[in-house]
Scaffold this active site. Sequence first.
Site, PDB file in Angstrom:
ATOM      1  CG  ASN A  26      -0.542  -0.336   2.487  1.00  0.00           C
ATOM      2  OD1 ASN A  26       0.445  -1.031   2.634  1.00  0.00           O
ATOM      3  ND2 ASN A  26      -1.209   0.165   3.504  1.00  0.00           N
ATOM      4  CD  GLU A  37      -1.684   4.504   4.457  1.00  0.00           C
ATOM      5  OE1 GLU A  37      -1.258   5.343   5.285  1.00  0.00           O
ATOM      6  OE2 GLU A  37      -2.395   3.531   4.782  1.00  0.00           O
ATOM      7  CB  CYS A  90      -5.170  -1.450  -1.917  1.00  0.00           C
ATOM      8  SG  CYS A  90      -6.542  -0.792  -0.980  1.00  0.00           S
ATOM      9  CD  GLU A 139      -5.097  -6.088  -1.602  1.00  0.00           C
ATOM     10  OE1 GLU A 139      -4.600  -4.950  -1.456  1.00  0.00           O
ATOM     11  OE2 GLU A 139      -5.819  -6.624  -0.751  1.00  0.00           O
ATOM     12  CB  CYS A 171     -10.705  -2.988   0.065  1.00  0.00           C
ATOM     13  SG  CYS A 171     -10.108  -2.206  -1.443  1.00  0.00           S
ATOM     14  CB  CYS A 197      -8.499  -4.722  -4.057  1.00  0.00           C
ATOM     15  SG  CYS A 197      -7.338  -3.384  -3.663  1.00  0.00           S
TER      16      CYS A 197
HETATM   17  N1  THU Z   1      -5.252  -1.784   2.305  1.00  0.00           N
HETATM   18  C1  THU Z   1      -4.645  -2.547   1.358  1.00  0.00           C
HETATM   19  O1  THU Z   1      -3.551  -2.233   0.887  1.00  0.00           O
HETATM   20  N2  THU Z   1      -5.289  -3.666   0.956  1.00  0.00           N
HETATM   21  C2  THU Z   1      -6.462  -4.123   1.465  1.00  0.00           C
HETATM   22  O2  THU Z   1      -6.981  -5.106   0.988  1.00  0.00           O
HETATM   23  C3  THU Z   1      -7.085  -3.431   2.591  1.00  0.00           C
HETATM   24  C4  THU Z   1      -6.551  -2.084   2.876  1.00  0.00           C
HETATM   25  C5  THU Z   1      -4.566  -0.574   2.758  1.00  0.00           C
HETATM   26  C6  THU Z   1      -5.198   0.714   2.339  1.00  0.00           C
HETATM   27  C7  THU Z   1      -4.690   1.667   3.414  1.00  0.00           C
HETATM   28  O3  THU Z   1      -3.403   2.113   3.025  1.00  0.00           O
HETATM   29  C8  THU Z   1      -4.542   0.785   4.632  1.00  0.00           C
HETATM   30  O4  THU Z   1      -4.537  -0.559   4.166  1.00  0.00           O
HETATM   31  C9  THU Z   1      -5.663   0.958   5.651  1.00  0.00           C
HETATM   32  O5  THU Z   1      -6.902   0.836   5.072  1.00  0.00           O
END
Ligand code: THU
Length: 160
Positions: free
Chosen positions: A62, A64, A73, A75, A112, A115
């Site tokens: 991820n 941010e 994310c 994925e 999520c 994704c």
């Molecule tokens: N996140 C992912 O990278 N993948 C997921 O399947 C769930 C959430 C990340 C997004 C954000 O940077 C952090 O996790 C918190 O939501």
Amino acid sequence: MKEITIETKIGVFESMALVPEPVKKLLEAAKVARGKAYAPYSNFAVGAALLLDNGEVITGNNQENASYPSGLCAERTALYYAGATYPKAKIVRLAIVGGTMHGETSTPVAPCGACRQAIAEYEIKQETPIEIYFTGVIGKVIKSNSLSNLLPLIFDKSQL
Ligand code: THU
């Protein structure tokens, strides 16, 4: 009105030790990628690893952003890199490892909704299912034989 029940099927491994060796390797790659996540706002780090049918392993984590919705994310970071770099390759398997940076998350971190939609696009494009494994930092590993188990009633190109 008629009610319709939609059933789904997933597998559960009680621990990483029970997962087949090639899958364990991919989860390990996802874990390494997780270690390089850029998640200063949520402090929740996720790593993803894709095995392609050409043997390549593509990882992502991820990323941010101070403007929160601009982040991405793990994925989709991995999926879009794979799609951009190996547009003809099929994705065989996706492994996801996630959890807070402040402890050892034992709840499997499922992809999520956004994704899932992105994984669905590639599954439909390649016309073969993508195996998905996801886990926390410790504990159970969940397996799905296809994205379609995780996202019923999908929106896809047939509706455009
Ligand atoms: N996140 C992912 O990278 N993948 C997921 O399947 C769930 C959430 C990340 C997004 C954000 O940077 C952090 O996790 C918190 O939501």
